[in-house]
Design an enzyme around this catalytic site. Structure first.
Site, PDB file in Angstrom:
ATOM      1  N   LYS A 194       0.840  -1.202   0.000  1.00 11.85           N
ATOM      2  CA  LYS A 194       0.000   0.000   0.000  1.00 11.85           C
ATOM      3  C   LYS A 194       0.872   1.248   0.000  1.00 11.85           C
ATOM      4  O   LYS A 194       1.694   1.435   0.888  1.00 11.85           O
ATOM      5  CB  LYS A 194      -0.920  -0.014   1.228  1.00 11.85           C
ATOM      6  CG  LYS A 194      -1.728   1.281   1.440  1.00 11.85           C
ATOM      7  CD  LYS A 194      -2.649   1.191   2.657  1.00 11.85           C
ATOM      8  CE  LYS A 194      -3.343   2.516   2.941  1.00 11.85           C
ATOM      9  NZ  LYS A 194      -4.204   2.469   4.141  1.00 11.85           N
TER      10      LYS A 194
ATOM     11  N   ASP B 119      -2.805  10.075   3.872  1.00 14.76           N
ATOM     12  CA  ASP B 119      -4.197   9.658   4.030  1.00 14.76           C
ATOM     13  C   ASP B 119      -4.929  10.617   4.970  1.00 14.76           C
ATOM     14  O   ASP B 119      -4.860  10.489   6.186  1.00 14.76           O
ATOM     15  CB  ASP B 119      -4.253   8.226   4.593  1.00 14.76           C
ATOM     16  CG  ASP B 119      -5.687   7.746   4.773  1.00 14.76           C
ATOM     17  OD1 ASP B 119      -6.612   8.391   4.236  1.00 14.76           O
ATOM     18  OD2 ASP B 119      -5.878   6.715   5.461  1.00 14.76           O
TER      19      ASP B 119
ATOM     20  N   LYS C  97     -10.443  12.570   8.460  1.00 20.76           N
ATOM     21  CA  LYS C  97     -10.000  12.133   9.786  1.00 20.76           C
ATOM     22  C   LYS C  97      -9.980  13.313  10.746  1.00 20.76           C
ATOM     23  O   LYS C  97      -9.837  14.457  10.310  1.00 20.76           O
ATOM     24  CB  LYS C  97      -8.568  11.572   9.689  1.00 20.76           C
ATOM     25  CG  LYS C  97      -8.449  10.235   8.991  1.00 20.76           C
ATOM     26  CD  LYS C  97      -6.993   9.795   8.928  1.00 20.76           C
ATOM     27  CE  LYS C  97      -6.860   8.446   8.219  1.00 20.76           C
ATOM     28  NZ  LYS C  97      -7.466   7.333   8.956  1.00 20.76           N
TER      29      LYS C  97
ATOM     30  N   ASP D 180       1.356   6.192   5.694  1.00 16.42           N
ATOM     31  CA  ASP D 180       0.425   5.256   5.063  1.00 16.42           C
ATOM     32  C   ASP D 180       0.998   4.610   3.787  1.00 16.42           C
ATOM     33  O   ASP D 180       0.310   3.851   3.117  1.00 16.42           O
ATOM     34  CB  ASP D 180      -0.899   5.965   4.773  1.00 16.42           C
ATOM     35  CG  ASP D 180      -2.099   5.057   4.961  1.00 16.42           C
ATOM     36  OD1 ASP D 180      -1.951   3.996   5.590  1.00 16.42           O
ATOM     37  OD2 ASP D 180      -3.187   5.415   4.469  1.00 16.42           O
TER      38      ASP D 180
ATOM     39  N   ASP E 151     -12.395   6.874   3.812  1.00 13.81           N
ATOM     40  CA  ASP E 151     -11.191   6.626   4.608  1.00 13.81           C
ATOM     41  C   ASP E 151     -10.777   5.152   4.571  1.00 13.81           C
ATOM     42  O   ASP E 151      -9.688   4.794   5.012  1.00 13.81           O
ATOM     43  CB  ASP E 151     -11.421   7.094   6.052  1.00 13.81           C
ATOM     44  CG  ASP E 151     -10.127   7.280   6.821  1.00 13.81           C
ATOM     45  OD1 ASP E 151      -9.053   7.267   6.184  1.00 13.81           O
ATOM     46  OD2 ASP E 151     -10.205   7.447   8.055  1.00 13.81           O
TER      47      ASP E 151
ATOM     48  N   GLU F 147      -9.596   3.496   2.180  1.00 12.00           N
ATOM     49  CA  GLU F 147      -9.067   3.633   0.818  1.00 12.00           C
ATOM     50  C   GLU F 147      -7.983   2.614   0.491  1.00 12.00           C
ATOM     51  O   GLU F 147      -7.759   2.305  -0.678  1.00 12.00           O
ATOM     52  CB  GLU F 147      -8.530   5.058   0.598  1.00 12.00           C
ATOM     53  CG  GLU F 147      -7.082   5.281   1.042  1.00 12.00           C
ATOM     54  CD  GLU F 147      -6.847   5.107   2.534  1.00 12.00           C
ATOM     55  OE1 GLU F 147      -7.827   5.178   3.306  1.00 12.00           O
ATOM     56  OE2 GLU F 147      -5.695   4.880   2.947  1.00 12.00           O
TER      57      GLU F 147
ATOM     58  N   ARG G 225      -7.799  -0.603   0.902  1.00 15.82           N
ATOM     59  CA  ARG G 225      -8.331  -1.792   0.225  1.00 15.82           C
ATOM     60  C   ARG G 225      -8.736  -1.468  -1.211  1.00 15.82           C
ATOM     61  O   ARG G 225      -8.713  -2.328  -2.089  1.00 15.82           O
ATOM     62  CB  ARG G 225      -9.503  -2.366   1.038  1.00 15.82           C
ATOM     63  CG  ARG G 225     -10.660  -1.430   1.210  1.00 15.82           C
ATOM     64  CD  ARG G 225     -11.582  -1.791   2.374  1.00 15.82           C
ATOM     65  NE  ARG G 225     -11.027  -1.386   3.666  1.00 15.82           N
ATOM     66  CZ  ARG G 225     -11.619  -1.589   4.834  1.00 15.82           C
ATOM     67  NH1 ARG G 225     -12.780  -2.224   4.893  1.00 15.82           N
ATOM     68  NH2 ARG G 225     -11.073  -1.184   5.959  1.00 15.82           N
TER      69      ARG G 225
HETATM   70  N1  BES Z   1      -4.436   4.236   6.977  1.00 16.89           N
HETATM   71  C1  BES Z   1      -5.586   3.988   7.741  1.00 16.89           C
HETATM   72  C2  BES Z   1      -5.363   2.959   8.835  1.00 16.89           C
HETATM   73  C3  BES Z   1      -4.661   3.456  10.062  1.00 16.89           C
HETATM   74  C4  BES Z   1      -5.307   4.283  10.950  1.00 16.89           C
HETATM   75  C5  BES Z   1      -3.396   3.021  10.342  1.00 16.89           C
HETATM   76  C6  BES Z   1      -4.659   4.685  12.101  1.00 16.89           C
HETATM   77  C7  BES Z   1      -2.755   3.419  11.492  1.00 16.89           C
HETATM   78  C8  BES Z   1      -3.381   4.251  12.368  1.00 16.89           C
HETATM   79  C9  BES Z   1      -6.700   3.445   6.844  1.00 16.89           C
HETATM   80  O1  BES Z   1      -6.727   3.941   5.558  1.00 16.89           O
HETATM   81  C10 BES Z   1      -7.993   3.827   7.479  1.00 16.89           C
HETATM   82  O2  BES Z   1      -8.250   4.978   7.581  1.00 16.89           O
HETATM   83  N2  BES Z   1      -8.756   2.835   7.909  1.00 16.89           N
HETATM   84  C11 BES Z   1      -9.997   3.083   8.559  1.00 16.89           C
HETATM   85  C12 BES Z   1     -11.001   2.074   8.070  1.00 16.89           C
HETATM   86  C13 BES Z   1     -12.405   2.370   8.503  1.00 16.89           C
HETATM   87  C14 BES Z   1     -12.923   3.620   7.849  1.00 16.89           C
HETATM   88  C15 BES Z   1     -13.285   1.180   8.151  1.00 16.89           C
HETATM   89  C16 BES Z   1      -9.771   2.932  10.062  1.00 16.89           C
HETATM   90  O3  BES Z   1      -9.017   2.079  10.471  1.00 16.89           O
HETATM   91  O4  BES Z   1     -10.344   3.733  10.800  1.00 16.89           O
HETATM   92 ZN    ZN Z   2      -4.940   4.603   4.796  1.00 14.96          ZN
HETATM   93 MN    MN Z   3      -7.832   5.766   5.441  1.00 22.89          MN
END
Ligand code: BES
Ligand code: ZN
Ligand code: MN
Length: 498
Positions: free
Chosen positions: A269, A274, A281, A292, A351, A353, A355
């Protein structure tokens, strides 16, 4: 840092400093005992005075000992002999390096005692290189010279492993340790670079540079080429950004026999920032979303290590890279996009994204007929909730592949922990309007449903997913990329090649 081995008795080694270990329970290590004998009891005296009790990470520096060629001897507490874990070992090595001072140009370690409990000489040498290089690493390329501190002189140090006789395992461990550290440092450097420097274009240029230096095959695709591949899911993430996306493909051809058969595929990835997109966020610690792209960085770092070690195996790295930002042209919650596989996706949360870019990369990589696919991603906050900063999350329906990856993690000191991906979780991804939604239920196995989403794009493949959201970087005072899981991935590839 430079590393080498030398056949000599510890007392005869000419160096600015020699490091020998003291155990908390067993007292002097073999190396320390020799120095004690040669110097007429200097180590015994330091221990009798109470200055050195073997507590892990404690150090005492002795100077100008009679009968000892090294200018200084640093006694390093190793703790109880049986318990020297990867972490404890790294602490002790760091203590030795810091204890003897940054001014020391040559530092020797008596090899026999510097090893992790229950492991051989090669693993000991690897761990020593990893710990030493970590001590010298700084991301200081964006600092002005005056504020760079002691790191530059540490990076000039020569480190010698001294053993009583030639030891091929020690030398091989050193070679692997250096290559892995080079990969780890590359992953750390790229991870720590800010989003305004480390853009998708920048990652593409880094991949080209890596390919030139290490004779890898490289292809860096732009938006038009990504469109031509039909990657509607990937491209939906980049809609809000002015930075152009890149799809990077790197190939290491080590198997010989012509062609590019049965490669190991690594898919990383590469979100260079992000923000969450329209599902933006909260502001706190949002800067950390520059990390990210650590999955992408780990693919580049692993290819760097592999190219240096030249195992007989083929490896392909695929990196989808873009930014996730809000704007008038950004993808909106509820938008439906079509992936390269033909499956449609309702983007309920912009968010989620990672996947969306990975699913198209996973579809793409299958054209190489890979022997195994491992994707690496800072995919979910939920994985951090589940496993913290200790283990990476490992998701795969393939028991044999799981076993290999878990073992590679254990033996490289870069552990993973297996999590479920069974179909029972798939119903969370149902959508009324598309083939699937891009999120499951709130607060409900978020790391698992993310993996289940990816699983829909790798039918009939040997596939595993590593969620490195908790392990790729550290927050707080020691903020910085860790370079994980480069050691795990490199070990996995080396074992496959052997
Ligand atoms: N890059 C983030 C995951 C992340 C968040 C990694 C905090 C490390 C610390 C990812 O893109 C994301 O935002 N995932 C969301 C998914 C949710 C919207 C289903 C998450 O984990 O909140
Ligand atoms: Zn992300
Ligand atoms: Mn995200």
């Amino acid at each position: 840092m430079e590393f080498n081995t030398k056949v000599a008795a510890p007392e005869d080694v000419k160096a600015d400093c020699l490091a020998v270990g003291i155990f908390e329970d067993q007292g002097m290590s073999p190396g320390a005992r020799r120095i004690d004998r040669a110097s007429g009891g200097a180590v015994r005296a330091a221990m009798a005075s109470g200055d050195m009790k073997g507590k892990r990470g404690s150090v005492v520096v002795l100077r100008a000992l009679p009968g000892v060629a090294a200018a200084r001897v640093v006694l390093v507490g190793l703790g109880p002999a049986a318990e020297l874990s990867d972490k404890g070992f790294a602490e002790a090595v760091a203590a030795a390096i810091r204890g003897c001072g940054a001014g020391v140009a040559t530092l020797a370690f008596a090899a026999g005692e510097w090893k992790v409990a229950g492991r051989g000489a090669a693993a000991g040498a690897r761990a020593l290189v990893a710990a030493a290089r970590a001590t010298a690493f700084r991301s200081d390329e964006l600092k002005s010279k005056a504020t760079r501190g002691e790191a530059p002189s540490l990076r000039r140090q020569r480190i010698t492993l001294v053993s009583p006789k030639r030891d091929a395992a020690l030398e091989q461990g050193l070679r692997e340790g250096v290559a892995i550290a080079n990969g780890v440092d590359l992953a750390k450097r790229l991870g720590n670079l800010p989003g305004n420097v480390c853009t998708p274009e920048f990652l593409g240029a880094e991949a080209r540079k890596l390919a030139r230096e290490w004779r890898l095959k490289v292809q860096v695709m732009d938006r038009r080429q990504i469109e031509a591949l039909g990657m509607g899911s990937f491209l939906s993430v980049t809609n809000g950004s002015v930075q152009p996306p890149r799809l990077i493909v790197l190939r290491y051809e080590g198997a010989g026999r012509g062609g590019f058969a049965d490669p190991i595929a690594l898919v990383g990835k590469g979100i260079t920032f992000d923000s969450g997109g329209i599902s933006i966020k909260p502001g706190a610690a949002m800067d950390e979303m520059k990390y990210d792209m650590c999955g992408a960085a780990s693919v580049l770092g692993t290819l760097r290590a592999i190219a240096e070690l030249k195992p007989r195996i083929n490896v392909v790295g695929v990196i989808p890279s873009c930014e996730n930002l809000p704007s008038g042209s950004a993808t909106k919650p509820g938008d439906i996009v079509t992936s390269m596989s033909g499956q449609t996706i309702e983007v309920l949360n912009t968010d989620a994204e990672g996947r969306l870019i990975l699913c198209d990369a996973l579809t793409y990589v299958q054209r190489f007929k890979p022997a195994a696919i491992v994707d690496i991603a800072t995919l979910t906050g939920a994985c951090v909730v589940a496993l913290g900063n200790v283990h990476s999350g490992l998701f795969t329906p393939d028991d044999a592949l799981a076993g290999e990856l878990l073992a590679a993690g254990r033996s490289s000191g870069d552990s993973a922990w297996r999590m479920p991906v069974d179909d029972d979780y798939q119903e969370q991804l149902k959508s009324n309007f598309a083939d699937m939604a891009n999120i499951g239920l709130p607060g409900n196995a978020g790391a698992v449903t993310a993996a289940c989403f990816l699983a829909r794009y790798v039918k009939d493949q040997h596939w595993a997913h590593l969620d490195i959201a908790g392990t790729a970087w550290r927050s707080g005072a020691a903020k910085g990329a860790t370079g994980r899981p480069v050691p795990l991935l490199t070990e996995f590839v080396l074992k496959r090649a052997a």
